[in-house]
Design an enzyme around this catalytic site. Structure first.
Site, PDB file in Angstrom:
ATOM      1  NE  ARG A  32      12.549  38.500   2.316  1.00 49.15           N
ATOM      2  CZ  ARG A  32      13.404  37.487   2.317  1.00 49.15           C
ATOM      3  NH1 ARG A  32      13.273  36.506   3.214  1.00 49.15           N
ATOM      4  NH2 ARG A  32      14.372  37.435   1.434  1.00 49.15           N
ATOM      5  CB  CYS A  71      14.758  31.874  -2.983  1.00 48.71           C
ATOM      6  SG  CYS A  71      15.832  31.316  -1.648  1.00 48.71           S
ATOM      7  NE  ARG A 157      21.562  25.568   1.301  1.00 47.69           N
ATOM      8  CZ  ARG A 157      20.836  26.672   1.099  1.00 47.69           C
ATOM      9  NH1 ARG A 157      20.211  26.873  -0.060  1.00 47.69           N
ATOM     10  NH2 ARG A 157      20.701  27.577   2.044  1.00 47.69           N
ATOM     11  CG  HIS A 164      15.365  26.905  -3.995  1.00 47.71           C
ATOM     12  ND1 HIS A 164      16.725  26.703  -4.090  1.00 47.71           N
ATOM     13  CD2 HIS A 164      15.208  27.920  -3.097  1.00 47.71           C
ATOM     14  CE1 HIS A 164      17.361  27.553  -3.297  1.00 47.71           C
ATOM     15  NE2 HIS A 164      16.464  28.307  -2.698  1.00 47.71           N
ATOM     16  CG  ASN A 252      18.105  29.660  -6.032  1.00 48.78           C
ATOM     17  OD1 ASN A 252      18.214  28.876  -6.974  1.00 48.78           O
ATOM     18  ND2 ASN A 252      19.154  30.128  -5.392  1.00 48.78           N
ATOM     19  CB  THR A 253      19.659  33.840  -8.068  1.00 46.82           C
ATOM     20  OG1 THR A 253      19.848  33.330  -9.379  1.00 46.82           O
ATOM     21  CG2 THR A 253      20.416  32.996  -7.068  1.00 46.82           C
TER      22      THR A 253
HETATM   23  N1  LIG Z   1      20.744  33.829  -3.026  1.00 40.87           N
HETATM   24  C1  LIG Z   1      19.425  33.692  -3.060  1.00 40.87           C
HETATM   25  O1  LIG Z   1      18.871  32.751  -3.665  1.00 40.87           O
HETATM   26  C2  LIG Z   1      18.544  34.712  -2.373  1.00 40.87           C
HETATM   27  C3  LIG Z   1      17.168  34.653  -2.596  1.00 40.87           C
HETATM   28  C4  LIG Z   1      16.322  35.582  -1.989  1.00 40.87           C
HETATM   29  C5  LIG Z   1      16.848  36.527  -1.163  1.00 40.87           C
HETATM   30  N2  LIG Z   1      18.200  36.558  -0.918  1.00 40.87           N
HETATM   31  C6  LIG Z   1      18.682  37.612  -0.031  1.00 40.87           C
HETATM   32  O2  LIG Z   1      19.388  38.554  -0.837  1.00 40.87           O
HETATM   33  C7  LIG Z   1      20.486  39.111  -0.102  1.00 40.87           C
HETATM   34  C8  LIG Z   1      21.776  38.860  -0.873  1.00 40.87           C
HETATM   35  O3  LIG Z   1      21.941  37.446  -1.027  1.00 40.87           O
HETATM   36  P1  LIG Z   1      23.183  36.825  -1.799  1.00 40.87           P
HETATM   37  O4  LIG Z   1      22.890  35.382  -1.904  1.00 40.87           O
HETATM   38  O5  LIG Z   1      23.471  37.616  -3.032  1.00 40.87           O
HETATM   39  O6  LIG Z   1      24.320  37.071  -0.681  1.00 40.87           O
HETATM   40  P2  LIG Z   1      25.888  37.255  -0.859  1.00 40.87           P
HETATM   41  O7  LIG Z   1      26.378  36.414  -1.981  1.00 40.87           O
HETATM   42  O8  LIG Z   1      26.455  37.070   0.512  1.00 40.87           O
HETATM   43  O9  LIG Z   1      26.045  38.787  -1.293  1.00 40.87           O
HETATM   44  C9  LIG Z   1      25.907  39.831  -0.373  1.00 40.87           C
HETATM   45  C10 LIG Z   1      26.407  41.114  -1.040  1.00 40.87           C
HETATM   46  O10 LIG Z   1      26.261  42.207  -0.112  1.00 40.87           O
HETATM   47  C11 LIG Z   1      27.471  42.956  -0.115  1.00 40.87           C
HETATM   48  N3  LIG Z   1      27.664  43.596   1.205  1.00 40.87           N
HETATM   49  C12 LIG Z   1      27.851  42.977   2.395  1.00 40.87           C
HETATM   50  N4  LIG Z   1      27.947  43.892   3.379  1.00 40.87           N
HETATM   51  C13 LIG Z   1      27.847  45.112   2.789  1.00 40.87           C
HETATM   52  C14 LIG Z   1      27.890  46.461   3.276  1.00 40.87           C
HETATM   53  N5  LIG Z   1      28.055  46.724   4.589  1.00 40.87           N
HETATM   54  N6  LIG Z   1      27.747  47.468   2.372  1.00 40.87           N
HETATM   55  C15 LIG Z   1      27.592  47.212   1.065  1.00 40.87           C
HETATM   56  N7  LIG Z   1      27.551  45.961   0.541  1.00 40.87           N
HETATM   57  C16 LIG Z   1      27.680  44.924   1.396  1.00 40.87           C
HETATM   58  C17 LIG Z   1      28.555  41.936  -0.426  1.00 40.87           C
HETATM   59  O11 LIG Z   1      29.652  42.610  -0.974  1.00 40.87           O
HETATM   60  P3  LIG Z   1      31.138  41.921  -0.988  1.00 40.87           P
HETATM   61  O12 LIG Z   1      31.067  40.795  -1.954  1.00 40.87           O
HETATM   62  O13 LIG Z   1      31.996  43.044  -1.418  1.00 40.87           O
HETATM   63  O14 LIG Z   1      31.355  41.469   0.429  1.00 40.87           O
HETATM   64  C18 LIG Z   1      27.848  41.050  -1.461  1.00 40.87           C
HETATM   65  O15 LIG Z   1      27.961  41.601  -2.752  1.00 40.87           O
HETATM   66  C19 LIG Z   1      20.469  38.457   1.280  1.00 40.87           C
HETATM   67  O16 LIG Z   1      19.764  39.290   2.182  1.00 40.87           O
HETATM   68  C20 LIG Z   1      19.692  37.166   1.020  1.00 40.87           C
HETATM   69  O17 LIG Z   1      19.044  36.678   2.162  1.00 40.87           O
HETATM   70  C21 LIG Z   1      19.055  35.699  -1.523  1.00 40.87           C
END
Ligand SMILES: NC(=O)c1ccc[n+]([C@@H]2O[C@H](COP(=O)([O-])OP(=O)(O)OC[C@H]3O[C@@H](n4cnc5c(N)ncnc54)[C@H](OP(=O)(O)O)[C@@H]3O)[C@@H](O)[C@H]2O)c1
Length: 276
Positions: A32, A71, A157, A164, A252-253
């Site tokens: 970013r 987010c 949190r 949010h 947020n998502t």
């Molecule tokens: N949640 C939010 O509100 C939000 C908002 C803005 C940005 N983000 C960003 O978006 C990203 C995802 O967030 P999230 O909340 O969805 O996180 P999360 O629930 O931890 O999901 C991460 C995903 O990445 C997959 N993954 C992990 N290591 C991997 C690898 N080596 N190869 C392929 N897939 C892999 C995981 O698969 P498995 O389930 O199979 O382990 C999971 O599906 C992060 O960088 C986060 O900072 C999140």
């Protein structure tokens, strides 16, 4: 390619995809703040996509990486944009009440968050301030000059699943009428609305006039494209008539992650950035 990888994984994987000729739109924080990577909220900074040309030249990539913000920075930047453009906002103090889904899965242990508020989210306050200043910054000659806005952020949190909530205190060079500010926020539109992009909400900022809104459960899916509008309420003067206080809510998502990634890809497609 849409990327929602953990940041540590995204750093290398996204660069490899771009090198191989793919256009990556990423929600991860890894790239970013790279100087040649756009950090996109299409309503605010469509012109930052020009960085992609610099990026391709500098890195010798056939593909490219565009990113979407943290987010919490997303909803905040959308509200700050009209307040800066219309009234010259120059200082912002923000307190957040952030949903559990912002921490990913499995997230915060249930025994830590039930009946509780946690007044710290690792690296979040720094990210919100630096990202918002980049998003709101000006593009010139292949670089972004960050917005001069000064910011203080406290991130918490709370036991909410999605959405949010943030309270904002902002200062201005002159007097500001809360009703005039509400009208400016409600009128705010950007490139996605002008171009009628499929994921663009008709109204990016929705104003609620009731004293007890916005609320995550009631308002996070408001608007013509559910989850894509920021909902604002409690707009009032702060310490004096040169300051404003308000409460904002952003999903947020959706607006804070996947929705803005899709909207960015729609803008890139419409502006010819996906043609090889
Ligand atoms: N949640 C939010 O509100 C939000 C908002 C803005 C940005 N983000 C960003 O978006 C990203 C995802 O967030 P999230 O909340 O969805 O996180 P999360 O629930 O931890 O999901 C991460 C995903 O990445 C997959 N993954 C992990 N290591 C991997 C690898 N080596 N190869 C392929 N897939 C892999 C995981 O698969 P498995 O389930 O199979 O382990 C999971 O599906 C992060 O960088 C986060 O900072 C999140």
């Amino acid at each position: 390619v849409f990327s929602a990888l953990p940041s540590e994984v995204a750093a290398d994987v996204e660069a490899k995809f771009a090198e191989a000729g793919f256009t990556v739109v990423s929600e991860a924080s890894a790239h970013r703040m790279d100087a040649d990577v756009p950090l996109m909220i299409p309503e605010i900074n469509p012109g930052h996509l020009k960085l992609l040309e610099t990026q391709k030249k500098k890195r010798g990539w056939k593909g490219a990486i565009a990113t979407t913000p943290n987010c919490t920075a997303t909803g905040l930047s959308m509200v700050l944009k009209p307040l800066i453009d219309d009234f010259g906002a120059r200082k912002a103090i923000v307190t957040t009440m952030q949903a559990l889904s912002g921490a990913g899965f499995p997230g915060v242990p249930s025994l830590s968050i039930q009946e509780n508020v946690i007044p710290y989210i690792k690296n979040e306050e720094e990210k919100v301030a630096t990202e918002a200043k980049k998003i709101l910054g000006a593009y010139a000659n292949g670089t972004i000059r960050p917005s001069p806005l000064t910011m203080g952020i406290s991130c918490n949190r709370v036991a909410v699943i999605d959405g949010h909530t943030e309270t904002l205190y902002a200062e201005f060079p002159g007097e500001i009428d809360p009703k005039v500010a509400e009208r400016s926020l409600a009128r705010f539109r950007g490139a996605p609305q002008r171009l009628r992009l499929p994921t663009a909400p008709e109204q990016p900022i929705i104003i609620r006039s009731e004293n007890d809104r916005p609320q995550p459960r009631l308002d996070r899916m408001a608007g013509s494209v559910p989850g894509m509008s920021v909902v604002v309420g409690r707009v009032r003067n702060g310490m004096d008539e040169r300051s404003l206080m308000l409460t904002l809510l952003s999903h947020n998502t959706i607006r804070g992650a996947a929705g803005t990634a899709i909207l960015t890809a729609e803008l890139m497609e419409r502006e010819g950035y996906l043609e090889n």
